[in-house]
Design a protein around this motif. Structure first.
Motif, PDB file in Angstrom:
ATOM      1  N   HIS A   1       0.849  -1.197   0.000  1.00  7.07           N
ATOM      2  CA  HIS A   1       0.000   0.000   0.000  1.00  7.07           C
ATOM      3  C   HIS A   1       0.891   1.255   0.000  1.00  7.07           C
ATOM      4  CE1 HIS A   1      -3.842  -2.067   1.193  1.00  7.07           C
ATOM      5  NE2 HIS A   1      -2.954  -2.993   1.489  1.00  7.07           N
ATOM      6  N   GLY A   2       2.035   1.135   0.634  1.00 10.86           N
ATOM      7  CA  GLY A   2       2.928   2.292   0.726  1.00 10.86           C
ATOM      8  C   GLY A   2       4.387   1.861   0.690  1.00 10.86           C
ATOM      9  N   VAL A   3       5.255   2.807   0.283  1.00  8.95           N
ATOM     10  CA  VAL A   3       6.709   2.558   0.249  1.00  8.95           C
ATOM     11  C   VAL A   3       7.381   3.629   1.091  1.00  8.95           C
ATOM     12  CG1 VAL A   3       8.761   2.460  -1.223  1.00  8.95           C
ATOM     13  CG2 VAL A   3       6.557   1.688  -2.134  1.00  8.95           C
ATOM     14  N   CYS A   4       8.264   3.202   1.995  1.00  4.33           N
ATOM     15  CA  CYS A   4       9.067   4.174   2.763  1.00  4.33           C
ATOM     16  C   CYS A   4      10.523   4.026   2.352  1.00  4.33           C
ATOM     17  CB  CYS A   4       8.971   3.901   4.265  1.00  4.33           C
ATOM     18  SG  CYS A   4       7.332   4.144   4.933  1.00  4.33           S
ATOM     19  N   ILE A   5      11.136   5.104   1.883  1.00  3.85           N
ATOM     20  CA  ILE A   5      12.566   5.061   1.538  1.00  3.85           C
ATOM     21  C   ILE A   5      13.339   5.589   2.748  1.00  3.85           C
ATOM     22  CG2 ILE A   5      14.368   5.908  -0.024  1.00  3.85           C
ATOM     23  CD1 ILE A   5      12.176   6.192  -2.167  1.00  3.85           C
ATOM     24  N   LEU A   6      14.140   4.715   3.352  1.00  2.00           N
ATOM     25  CA  LEU A   6      14.785   5.107   4.611  1.00  2.00           C
ATOM     26  C   LEU A   6      16.311   5.207   4.518  1.00  2.00           C
ATOM     27  CD1 LEU A   6      12.588   3.138   7.195  1.00  2.00           C
ATOM     28  CD2 LEU A   6      12.287   5.448   6.284  1.00  2.00           C
ATOM     29  N   THR A   7      16.890   4.730   3.405  1.00  2.00           N
ATOM     30  CA  THR A   7      18.339   4.899   3.194  1.00  2.00           C
ATOM     31  C   THR A   7      18.525   5.412   1.766  1.00  2.00           C
ATOM     32  OG1 THR A   7      18.661   2.935   4.574  1.00  2.00           O
ATOM     33  CG2 THR A   7      20.595   3.756   3.394  1.00  2.00           C
ATOM     34  N   GLU A   8      19.530   6.282   1.575  1.00  2.00           N
ATOM     35  CA  GLU A   8      19.676   6.951   0.262  1.00  2.00           C
ATOM     36  C   GLU A   8      20.519   6.138  -0.727  1.00  2.00           C
ATOM     37  OE1 GLU A   8      21.182   7.570   3.013  1.00  2.00           O
ATOM     38  OE2 GLU A   8      23.081   8.636   2.814  1.00  2.00           O
TER      39      GLU A   8
ATOM     40  N   TYR B   1       4.683   0.967  -9.329  1.00  6.01           N
ATOM     41  CA  TYR B   1       3.312   1.493  -9.206  1.00  6.01           C
ATOM     42  C   TYR B   1       2.289   0.460  -9.694  1.00  6.01           C
ATOM     43  CZ  TYR B   1      -0.754   4.521  -9.853  1.00  6.01           C
ATOM     44  OH  TYR B   1      -2.013   5.060  -9.797  1.00  6.01           O
ATOM     45  N   ASP B   2       2.594  -0.120 -10.851  1.00  7.09           N
ATOM     46  CA  ASP B   2       1.645  -1.075 -11.452  1.00  7.09           C
ATOM     47  C   ASP B   2       1.361  -2.251 -10.518  1.00  7.09           C
ATOM     48  OD1 ASP B   2       1.533   0.529 -13.644  1.00  7.09           O
ATOM     49  OD2 ASP B   2       2.925  -0.662 -14.857  1.00  7.09           O
ATOM     50  N   ASN B   3       2.362  -2.628  -9.722  1.00  4.85           N
ATOM     51  CA  ASN B   3       2.208  -3.813  -8.861  1.00  4.85           C
ATOM     52  C   ASN B   3       1.758  -3.481  -7.441  1.00  4.85           C
ATOM     53  OD1 ASN B   3       2.874  -5.724 -10.798  1.00  4.85           O
ATOM     54  ND2 ASN B   3       5.066  -5.322 -10.521  1.00  4.85           N
ATOM     55  N   MET B   4       1.474  -2.204  -7.170  1.00  2.00           N
ATOM     56  CA  MET B   4       1.059  -1.831  -5.801  1.00  2.00           C
ATOM     57  C   MET B   4      -0.461  -1.708  -5.673  1.00  2.00           C
ATOM     58  SD  MET B   4       3.906   0.977  -4.597  1.00  2.00           S
ATOM     59  CE  MET B   4       3.032   1.467  -3.109  1.00  2.00           C
ATOM     60  N   GLN B   5      -0.937  -1.720  -4.432  1.00  2.00           N
ATOM     61  CA  GLN B   5      -2.341  -1.410  -4.156  1.00  2.00           C
ATOM     62  C   GLN B   5      -2.551   0.087  -4.429  1.00  2.00           C
ATOM     63  OE1 GLN B   5      -4.520  -3.686  -2.837  1.00  2.00           O
ATOM     64  NE2 GLN B   5      -3.057  -5.328  -2.447  1.00  2.00           N
ATOM     65  N   LYS B   6      -3.781   0.489  -4.713  1.00  2.00           N
ATOM     66  CA  LYS B   6      -4.059   1.899  -5.000  1.00  2.00           C
ATOM     67  C   LYS B   6      -5.007   2.471  -3.944  1.00  2.00           C
ATOM     68  CE  LYS B   6      -1.690   1.383  -8.776  1.00  2.00           C
ATOM     69  NZ  LYS B   6      -1.610  -0.022  -8.954  1.00  2.00           N
ATOM     70  N   PRO B   7      -4.912   3.713  -3.557  1.00  2.00           N
ATOM     71  CA  PRO B   7      -3.888   4.644  -3.998  1.00  2.00           C
ATOM     72  C   PRO B   7      -2.503   4.218  -3.495  1.00  2.00           C
ATOM     73  CG  PRO B   7      -5.156   5.607  -2.204  1.00  2.00           C
ATOM     74  CD  PRO B   7      -5.826   4.327  -2.553  1.00  2.00           C
ATOM     75  N   ALA B   8      -1.478   4.461  -4.331  1.00  2.00           N
ATOM     76  CA  ALA B   8      -0.113   4.042  -3.986  1.00  2.00           C
ATOM     77  C   ALA B   8       0.659   5.227  -3.403  1.00  2.00           C
ATOM     78  CB  ALA B   8       0.576   3.524  -5.246  1.00  2.00           C
ATOM     79  N   PHE B   9       1.227   5.005  -2.223  1.00  2.00           N
ATOM     80  CA  PHE B   9       1.942   6.091  -1.514  1.00  2.00           C
ATOM     81  C   PHE B   9       3.450   5.848  -1.536  1.00  2.00           C
ATOM     82  CE2 PHE B   9      -2.258   5.879   0.357  1.00  2.00           C
ATOM     83  CZ  PHE B   9      -2.589   7.184   0.661  1.00  2.00           C
ATOM     84  N   ILE B  10       4.204   6.938  -1.660  1.00  2.00           N
ATOM     85  CA  ILE B  10       5.659   6.871  -1.433  1.00  2.00           C
ATOM     86  C   ILE B  10       6.031   7.926  -0.405  1.00  2.00           C
ATOM     87  CG2 ILE B  10       7.925   7.367  -2.399  1.00  2.00           C
ATOM     88  CD1 ILE B  10       7.441   5.713  -4.646  1.00  2.00           C
ATOM     89  N   PHE B  11       6.727   7.493   0.633  1.00  2.00           N
ATOM     90  CA  PHE B  11       7.209   8.414   1.662  1.00  2.00           C
ATOM     91  C   PHE B  11       8.731   8.401   1.580  1.00  2.00           C
ATOM     92  CE2 PHE B  11       3.202   6.549   2.879  1.00  2.00           C
ATOM     93  CZ  PHE B  11       2.434   7.664   3.187  1.00  2.00           C
ATOM     94  N   ASP B  12       9.296   9.485   1.090  1.00  2.00           N
ATOM     95  CA  ASP B  12      10.734   9.524   0.838  1.00  2.00           C
ATOM     96  C   ASP B  12      11.441  10.181   2.032  1.00  2.00           C
ATOM     97  OD1 ASP B  12      13.277   9.731  -0.099  1.00  2.00           O
ATOM     98  OD2 ASP B  12      12.800  10.974  -1.853  1.00  2.00           O
ATOM     99  N   GLY B  13      12.052   9.356   2.856  1.00  2.00           N
ATOM    100  CA  GLY B  13      12.725   9.860   4.056  1.00  2.00           C
ATOM    101  C   GLY B  13      14.119  10.395   3.784  1.00  2.00           C
ATOM    102  N   ARG B  14      14.550  10.366   2.500  1.00  2.00           N
ATOM    103  CA  ARG B  14      15.907  10.837   2.171  1.00  2.00           C
ATOM    104  C   ARG B  14      15.914  11.832   1.020  1.00  2.00           C
ATOM    105  NH1 ARG B  14      19.782   9.294   6.023  1.00  2.00           N
ATOM    106  NH2 ARG B  14      18.982   7.409   6.990  1.00  2.00           N
ATOM    107  N   ASN B  15      14.735  12.187   0.558  1.00  2.00           N
ATOM    108  CA  ASN B  15      14.620  13.146  -0.549  1.00  2.00           C
ATOM    109  C   ASN B  15      15.483  12.794  -1.749  1.00  2.00           C
ATOM    110  OD1 ASN B  15      12.848  14.397   1.126  1.00  2.00           O
ATOM    111  ND2 ASN B  15      13.981  16.310   1.341  1.00  2.00           N
ATOM    112  N   ILE B  16      15.302  11.545  -2.227  1.00  2.00           N
ATOM    113  CA  ILE B  16      16.100  11.130  -3.392  1.00  2.00           C
ATOM    114  C   ILE B  16      15.253  10.923  -4.645  1.00  2.00           C
ATOM    115  CG2 ILE B  16      18.029  10.096  -2.126  1.00  2.00           C
ATOM    116  CD1 ILE B  16      16.671   7.344  -2.757  1.00  2.00           C
ATOM    117  N   VAL B  17      13.924  10.832  -4.511  1.00  2.00           N
ATOM    118  CA  VAL B  17      13.121  10.561  -5.711  1.00  2.00           C
ATOM    119  C   VAL B  17      12.723  11.871  -6.412  1.00  2.00           C
ATOM    120  CG1 VAL B  17      12.178   8.407  -4.790  1.00  2.00           C
ATOM    121  CG2 VAL B  17      10.891  10.545  -4.488  1.00  2.00           C
ATOM    122  N   ASP B  18      12.378  11.743  -7.670  1.00  3.98           N
ATOM    123  CA  ASP B  18      11.883  12.879  -8.444  1.00  3.98           C
ATOM    124  C   ASP B  18      10.369  12.958  -8.203  1.00  3.98           C
ATOM    125  OD1 ASP B  18      10.851  14.539 -10.405  1.00  3.98           O
ATOM    126  OD2 ASP B  18      12.331  13.928 -11.921  1.00  3.98           O
TER     127      ASP B  18
END
Ligand code: NAI
Length: 480
Positions: A414-421, A434-451
């Motif tokens: 349901h959600g992704v947490c990025i905890l190491t850069e 995204y295609d393989n996740m449950q919707k709505p799909a969440f990303i929580f970027d704890g390292r500010n690395i994604v666009d």
């Protein structure tokens, strides 16, 4: 031939001695440890720690002038210079528990050196120790005096995990503190001569013992304080619509401040920052300096706040509950390019999510399942005690699975947490995720690395620390 022995084959002892061996072919370096398993690993193809460039250095020197041994006493007896690089964790019980440095390993090392030695030795404090430790060590060493002259030097290590080899090859400075007596200064010169094999003279700084000991604690406190300052600012950015990356860039352009160590994140980790600040706080309290102690306590408090703030964001965004939901955790090490998980923010974040009954699927390129399960089961501060003193490996936490692929971790999540850069997280196929996740799909970027923009276009709801909030995230209760 000068002989060096190093007690403690850990993250500091191993790489530091490997570089001394590499740069000083005329010196024989033996690294010893009370953990036979760790020594066996240093003598194998699978070194006990991951550090870019370390394998090559060890392979080029091992068996020539670099040795790893469990025969601690033999090599102490033969050495001219003894580095003590044993762990100095936070005390878990007794006077100063939860704050003071536990010097048990240091003291037993010093007693052993006093018992075994038959010739003059230089004993070098490589571990990070409370200021004035050298005085206590001197008392232990000279207690058993057999006419042997021990000179204590403080030579704190400033390497950072993940860049240890580069830091050691090209240090900003090498600090050597010694007694002001002629014997003390002679010892300082002897250690200087070792480093002078590759470090320019103007970067080797000689100070008194107490300045050297305190400088290490002070440097770590100031570095951690920078992170807590920018993390505190990240919360205000989220509340106001400012962007922490832009703020940090603007602030760091001031040459008095500088750009380094101003990245907002889910919080700092690692074996040193928290431990060393707690140690500093304890020393301040012992000296009656309560205001100073409270000042530094704030750095730790903001770090804890940042981790719980992140967990609250995740839970609140996902309709105020993650119970029974699959959350993928990408990265568990406290930073990229190391497998070290001591005090990693991932521990507190995962524990927070587990507290809300989430099912967690973790992927980290360098951390094993056994290590993750142990970290999540252990009490705070147990992590920095040597394996043979750690509690029995606890039974696995059922809500946690550890997988060896980011796509496996995120499948049906349901959600992704990025905890190491980790760099590899920047180039994942997020459309596939995204295609393989449950919707709505969440990303929580704890390292500010994604666009963020790219991921939003794919359809993700994205949260990044200190960035303008996704409307979905914005309309949440203030408690988040
Ligand atoms: P570590 O836990 O990786 O290694 C310490 C080693 O010392 C362990 O393998 C342990 O078995 C061994 N040991 C304990 N007592 C011993 C004894 N009496 N004789 C021989 N070996 C013994 O610890 P790490 O990370 O290498 O840290 C060591 C010291 O360096 C600590 O004081 C730490 O604060 C400081 N430091 C750590 C840095 C880091 O990034 N990890 C950076 C700079 C300083």
């Amino acid at each position: 031939m000068v002989k060096i022995c190093c007690l403690g084959a850990g993250y500091v002892g191993g790489p530091t001695m490997a570089i001394i061996a590499l740069k000083c072919p005329a010196i024989e370096v033996v690294v010893v440890d009370i953990s036979a398993a760790r020594i066996a690993a240093w003598n194998s193809d699978q070194l006990p720690i991951y550090e870019p460039g370390l394998d090559e250095v060890v392979k080029s020197c091992r068996g020539k002038n670099l040795f790893f041994s469990s025969d601690v006493e033999k090599h102490v007896l033969e050495a001219d210079i003894i580095f003590v690089s044993v762990n100095t964790p936070t005390k878990t019980r007794g006077l100063g528990a939860g704050k003071a440095a536990d010097l048990t390993y240091w003291e037993s090392a010093a007693r052993m050196i006093a018992d075994v030695s038959k010739s003059d030795k230089i004993v070098v404090e490589k571990s990070t120790v409370p200021v004035k430790t050298a005085e206590a060590i001197e008392k232990i060493l000279t207690h058993n005096t057999k006419g042997i002259n021990f000179q204590i030097l403080s030579n704190p290590e400033f390497l950072a995990e993940g860049t240890a080899i580069q830091d050691l090859l090209n240090p900003d400075r090498v600090l050597i503190g010694g007694r002001q007596s002629p014997e003390g200064q002679k010892a300082v010169e002897a250690l200087k001569a070792v480093y002078a094999n590759w470090v320019p003279e103007d970067r080797i700084i000689a100070t008194n013992l107490w300045s050297a000991e305190l400088s290490k604690l002070a440097a770590n406190a100031v570095l951690a304080q920078r992170i807590s300052s920018v993390n505190a600012m990240s919360a205000l950015c989220e509340a106001t619509g400012a962007d922490v990356t832009e703020v940090a860039y603007a602030v760091g352009k001031d040459s008095r401040i500088g750009p380094k160590f101003l990245n907002a994140s889910v919080g700092f980790g690692g074996s040193c920052f928290q431990k060393d600040i707690l140690n500093l706080i304890y020393i301040c309290e012992c000296n009656g300096l309560m205001e100073v102690a409270n000042y530094w306590k704030g750095v730790i408090k903001i770090n804890d706040y940042q981790k719980s703030r992140f967990v609250n964001r995740v839970v609140a965004s996902m309709f105020n509950t993650v119970s029974g939901k699959k959350i993928a955790v990408l990265g568990f090490a406290f930073k990229k390019d190391t497998g070290d998980t001591r005090e990693t923010p991932a521990i507190d974040v995962c524990k927070g999510l587990l507290g809300d009954k989430a099912n967690i699927s973790i992927y980290d390129p360098q951390v094993t399942e056994d290590q993750i399960q142990r970290d999540l089961s252990m009490n705070k501060f147990d992590w920095d005690h040597p394996p043979h003193l750690q509690p029995m490996s606890p039974s696995a936490i059922k809500q946690v699975s550890v997988v060896w692929d980011a796509y496996e971790a995120t499948k049906d999540a349901h959600g992704v947490c990025i905890l190491t850069e980790w760099d590899e997280f920047k180039t994942l196929d997020y459309q596939k995720i995204y295609d393989n996740m449950q919707k709505p799909a969440f990303i929580f970027d704890g390292r500010n690395i994604v666009d963020m923009e790219k991921l939003r276009k794919i359809g993700f709801i994205v949260y990044s620390i200190g960035k303008p909030l996704d409307p979905w995230v914005k309309d949440l209760p203030a408690s988040a």
